[in-house]
Design an enzyme around this catalytic site. Structure first.
Site, PDB file in Angstrom:
ATOM      1  N   CYS A 140      35.103  40.375  44.440  1.00  0.00           N
ATOM      2  CA  CYS A 140      35.972  40.542  43.285  1.00  0.00           C
ATOM      3  C   CYS A 140      36.487  41.982  43.337  1.00  0.00           C
ATOM      4  CB  CYS A 140      35.281  40.202  41.976  1.00  0.00           C
ATOM      5  SG  CYS A 140      33.930  41.290  41.493  1.00  0.00           S
TER       6      CYS A 140
ATOM      7  N   CYS B  87      38.145  36.569  41.795  1.00  0.00           N
ATOM      8  CA  CYS B  87      39.220  37.018  40.913  1.00  0.00           C
ATOM      9  C   CYS B  87      40.539  36.917  41.659  1.00  0.00           C
ATOM     10  CB  CYS B  87      38.971  38.416  40.359  1.00  0.00           C
ATOM     11  SG  CYS B  87      39.423  39.779  41.426  1.00  0.00           S
TER      12      CYS B  87
ATOM     13  N   CYS C 136      42.229  40.486  50.019  1.00  0.00           N
ATOM     14  CA  CYS C 136      41.013  40.283  50.818  1.00  0.00           C
ATOM     15  C   CYS C 136      41.367  40.293  52.298  1.00  0.00           C
ATOM     16  CB  CYS C 136      40.353  38.970  50.444  1.00  0.00           C
ATOM     17  SG  CYS C 136      38.719  38.739  51.167  1.00  0.00           S
TER      18      CYS C 136
END
Length: 265
Positions: free
Chosen positions: A124, A198, A205
């Site tokens: 997250c 999230c 990412c």
């Protein structure tokens, strides 16, 4: 000669009526794996957007699918399959046909199996609440057999105190001595699954060389209110931990079927 069937149409259970359509079943199958946006579902099921949106509305009306506004782009939404509702609806459909066919949802706690040790990374933004909660709960549910860690794209200095508190009070897990980790430090490690919790971190990412399975759970930040500026309080953390725990319980049978790969330190 066959006996006459009494007149009158049999009443189908709501779950059967709802899922007995090829497009809706395909949508449910995709959402069973990961939370997704409409445009992603359109590409996956190869159907026009207006048709996909129509069937999503039916699934939402039936309580099987939930939509949440994206925290990355407020004009977009993520769709999430409520596996708990699906499990109970499927059980009720079996019982409606015959009492002996009542399906009892499996209790997947500690279901990863003695030989299974899948490697999972939860991510997250701040790594101060959602992802450390998920890390702790998966380790707890597998009895420590899973290789699990968490990290954040912009880690906070410390864990949120309500995240520590909810794990201690609700689950008897102590993570008070843990510190948030930087996501960039994970790129050299090998994982079977990378799960983003999230919407913002999903967009940033990094890719991993060994191509782990990428899943997304669109879970609101419990530390923020709707405008993202104020503290929401302990009840929000309690609800978030409960949702993450439910998702993890349904993830466990999937992990149990994942071949173990050694994780690099």
């Amino acid at each position: 000669m066959l006996a006459m069937v009494p007149s009158g149409e049999a009443v189908l259970p709501p779950f059967v009526r709802l899922v007995a359509h090829a497009v809706r079943w395909r949508l449910l199958s995709e959402l069973a794996r990961s939370d997704l946006r409409v445009r992603e579902l359109v590409a996956l099921v190869d159907q026009p957007q207006n048709l996909v949106s129509y069937h999503l509305r039916l699934l939402r009306s039936g309580g099987l699918v939930v939509a949440r506004r994206s925290s990355f782009d407020g004009r977009d939404s993520y769709y999430h399959l409520d596996l708990e509702r699906c499990a109970h609806a499927l059980a009720a459909a079996g019982a409606a046909l015959h009492p002996a066919l009542r399906l009892v949802p499996a209790q997947p706690a500690n279901a990863a199996g003695e030989s299974a040790a899948p490697s999972v990374l939860f991510v997250c933004t701040g790594n101060s609440a959602r992802s450390p909660i998920a890390e702790a709960l998966l380790r707890h549910r597998t009895g420590g057999r899973a290789e699990v860690t968490s990290a954040g794209s912009h880690p906070k200095p410390l864990l949120h105190p309500d995240a520590v508190r909810v794990l201690r009070q609700r689950y008897g897990i102590d993570i008070a001595d843990r510190r948030p980790r930087q996501l960039d430090t994970m790129t050299g490690r090998r994982f079977d699954y990378v799960i983003s919790l999230c919407d913002k971190v999903r967009e940033v990412c990094p890719e991993f060389d060994d191509r782990p399975q990428r899943l997304h759970w669109s879970i609101p930040d419990p530390a923020a209110t709707g405008d993202g500026t104020a503290q929401a309080g302990y009840p929000a953390f309690d609800r978030t931990a409960a949702e993450i725990d439910t998702r993890i319980r349904y993830l466990l049978p999937v992990l149990a079927q994942t071949p173990h790969r050694e994780v690099q330190p």
